[in-house]
Design an enzyme around this catalytic site. Structure first.
Site, PDB file in Angstrom:
ATOM      1  N   GLU A  47      66.822 -33.962  -3.828  1.00 46.31           N
ATOM      2  CA  GLU A  47      66.413 -34.718  -5.020  1.00 46.31           C
ATOM      3  C   GLU A  47      67.471 -35.785  -5.323  1.00 46.31           C
ATOM      4  OE1 GLU A  47      67.200 -32.446  -8.596  1.00 46.31           O
ATOM      5  OE2 GLU A  47      65.527 -33.381  -9.669  1.00 46.31           O
ATOM      6  N   ASN A 107      61.090 -39.105 -11.407  1.00 53.01           N
ATOM      7  CA  ASN A 107      61.930 -38.440 -10.420  1.00 53.01           C
ATOM      8  C   ASN A 107      61.009 -38.189  -9.220  1.00 53.01           C
ATOM      9  OD1 ASN A 107      63.577 -36.693  -8.978  1.00 53.01           O
ATOM     10  ND2 ASN A 107      64.348 -35.655 -10.806  1.00 53.01           N
ATOM     11  N   LYS A 124      58.001 -35.696  -9.865  1.00 54.37           N
ATOM     12  CA  LYS A 124      58.322 -34.373 -10.436  1.00 54.37           C
ATOM     13  C   LYS A 124      57.436 -34.044 -11.644  1.00 54.37           C
ATOM     14  CE  LYS A 124      62.628 -31.917 -11.695  1.00 54.37           C
ATOM     15  NZ  LYS A 124      64.095 -32.121 -11.658  1.00 54.37           N
ATOM     16  N   GLU A 143      67.434 -35.070 -18.180  1.00 55.47           N
ATOM     17  CA  GLU A 143      66.312 -35.525 -17.335  1.00 55.47           C
ATOM     18  C   GLU A 143      65.108 -35.929 -18.174  1.00 55.47           C
ATOM     19  OE1 GLU A 143      64.965 -33.977 -13.534  1.00 55.47           O
ATOM     20  OE2 GLU A 143      66.516 -32.469 -13.723  1.00 55.47           O
ATOM     21  N   CYS A 169      63.001 -29.765  -7.289  1.00 53.97           N
ATOM     22  CA  CYS A 169      63.977 -28.960  -8.033  1.00 53.97           C
ATOM     23  C   CYS A 169      63.366 -27.975  -9.023  1.00 53.97           C
ATOM     24  CB  CYS A 169      65.007 -29.862  -8.710  1.00 53.97           C
ATOM     25  SG  CYS A 169      66.426 -28.871  -9.247  1.00 53.97           S
ATOM     26  N   ASN A 194      69.013 -30.434  -7.313  1.00 50.46           N
ATOM     27  CA  ASN A 194      70.389 -30.541  -7.835  1.00 50.46           C
ATOM     28  C   ASN A 194      70.483 -29.459  -8.900  1.00 50.46           C
ATOM     29  OD1 ASN A 194      71.941 -33.514  -7.371  1.00 50.46           O
ATOM     30  ND2 ASN A 194      69.719 -33.603  -7.116  1.00 50.46           N
TER      31      ASN A 194
HETATM   32  N1  CDT Z   1      67.413 -31.080 -11.193  1.00 48.53           N
HETATM   33  C1  CDT Z   1      66.917 -29.971 -11.765  1.00 48.53           C
HETATM   34  O1  CDT Z   1      65.729 -29.873 -12.019  1.00 48.53           O
HETATM   35  N2  CDT Z   1      67.804 -28.996 -12.087  1.00 48.53           N
HETATM   36  C2  CDT Z   1      67.458 -27.806 -12.793  1.00 48.53           C
HETATM   37  C3  CDT Z   1      68.661 -27.332 -13.526  1.00 48.53           C
HETATM   38  C4  CDT Z   1      68.324 -26.352 -14.562  1.00 48.53           C
HETATM   39  S1  CDT Z   1      67.612 -27.005 -15.994  1.00 48.53           S
HETATM   40  C5  CDT Z   1      68.881 -27.763 -16.824  1.00 48.53           C
HETATM   41  C6  CDT Z   1      66.968 -26.687 -11.889  1.00 48.53           C
HETATM   42  O2  CDT Z   1      65.914 -26.128 -12.182  1.00 48.53           O
HETATM   43  O3  CDT Z   1      67.646 -26.345 -10.913  1.00 48.53           O
END
Ligand code: CDT
Length: 307
Positions: A47, A107, A124, A143, A169, A194
């Site tokens: 991502e 995204n 996304k 985000e 993600c 990420n």
């Molecule tokens: N990039 C992304 O979606 N990261 C989220 C982090 C947790 S929510 C703050 C994930 O689901 O891994």
């Protein structure tokens, strides 16, 4: 006829704020070349693979963050990836921030074929984090400020003689994402991520990041009889540590290959798409065993309703 797709999960180590697109694209081409040397058909990047994970900062004037987004794909900066796809005969999947001509922000992940032509684009759907500045956090996860949720839905596309889907993600934590694609016959899901190790709303989850990552992807794979390719951008990026453990997961739910570093690392596996039918035609024969009439709340209601 065998339907084996040799996949490279191209994990990335950190991309710092001052790293240029040209530097990053060079790293991606190095990984593509390694993947081609290992006879891969497809390489999957994480991502937001072209920049640092910028939602960790809150910029009140969002236009000042425009430079983190792509307004064209390919552009003069990303064209080398498309050229490498063509010259190496290697498909790739790439996550990036998309700014559309009418200034919508998504995204996004794109799947590009061995001929350098775009096969599919996915935006996304489950956008996590927060909409406003939360100064008490050690770092932001804004985000929901920087990206709109996709209006397009989940897609599954014909490629590699199989059915290929994409998620990004946070989507991987939601069983509905896998199931909607499962109902479209998905055989391989490509997922960049990420995932910071620290989760400010509930730090008791910090020690479980690795467990939760494999838990959701392995169960999603098994319950839908599909390969899942999970690919991290990880390591210490601008002072924030993120999870690695990129993995190639079989329709059995087993991890067939996994990254061992938190840096640029290519992990490969020969994925037999025919393995999916072992699960799709037995335990998870949807047509035979599912009871959609019992699942109505899943599509008619968003949160919990206690009656
Ligand atoms: N990039 C992304 O979606 N990261 C989220 C982090 C947790 S929510 C703050 C994930 O689901 O891994």
């Amino acid at each position: 006829m065998s339907r084996v797709v040799t996949v490279g999960a191209a994990q990335l180590g950190p991309i710092q704020r001052d790293h240029t697109r040209a530097e990053v694209v060079k790293r991606l081409v190095v990984l593509m070349t390694e993947a081609a040397n290992k006879s891969c058909d497809l390489v999957v990047f994480p991502e937001l693979a072209l920049t640092t994970f910028f939602p960790r900062w809150f910029e009140p004037d969002i236009t000042k963050a425009d430079h983190f987004y792509e307004t064209q794909m390919p552009s003069k900066f990303t064209q080398p990836l498309f050229d490498a796809a063509r010259s190496l005969g290697l498909a790739f999947c790439l996550g990036y921030a998309e700014l559309t001509p009418d200034r919508h922000r998504y995204n996004t992940q794109v799947l590009v074929g061995k001929n350098g032509e775009t096969i599919a684009k996915y935006r996304k759907i489950h956008v996590p984090g927060h909409e406003h500045h939360e100064p008490d956090r050690p770092f932001q996860h804004a985000e929901r400020y920087y990206f709109e949720p996709s209006p397009d839905g989940f897609g599954v596309w014909n490629a590699f003689d199989g059915r290929i889907g994409m998620m990004i993600c946070n989507d991987r934590r939601w069983p509905e994402a896998y199931r909607v694609m499962g109902l479209k016959g998905v055989e391989m899901i490509l997922c960049g991520y990420n995932t910071p190790l620290h989760y400010a709303p509930d730090p008791t989850q910090d020690r479980l990041q690795s467990f939760h990552n494999s838990l959701v992807m392995q169960s999603g794979a098994y319950q839908n009889g599909t390969w899942v390719i999970g690919v991290a951008k990880c390591g210490l990026e601008e002072g924030v540590a993120s999870l690695g453990e990129s993995a190639i997961i079989a329709p059995s739910g087993e991890i067939m290959a996994q990254a061992v570093t938190t840096d640029d690392e290519l992990v490969t596996h020969k994925c037999d798409l025919d393995w999916c039918s072992n699960y799709k035609k037995t335990l998870f024969d949807f047509d035979r065993y599912r009871r959609p009439e019992m699942y109505l709340p899943i599509t008619t209601q968003r949160g919990v309703v206690i009656d």
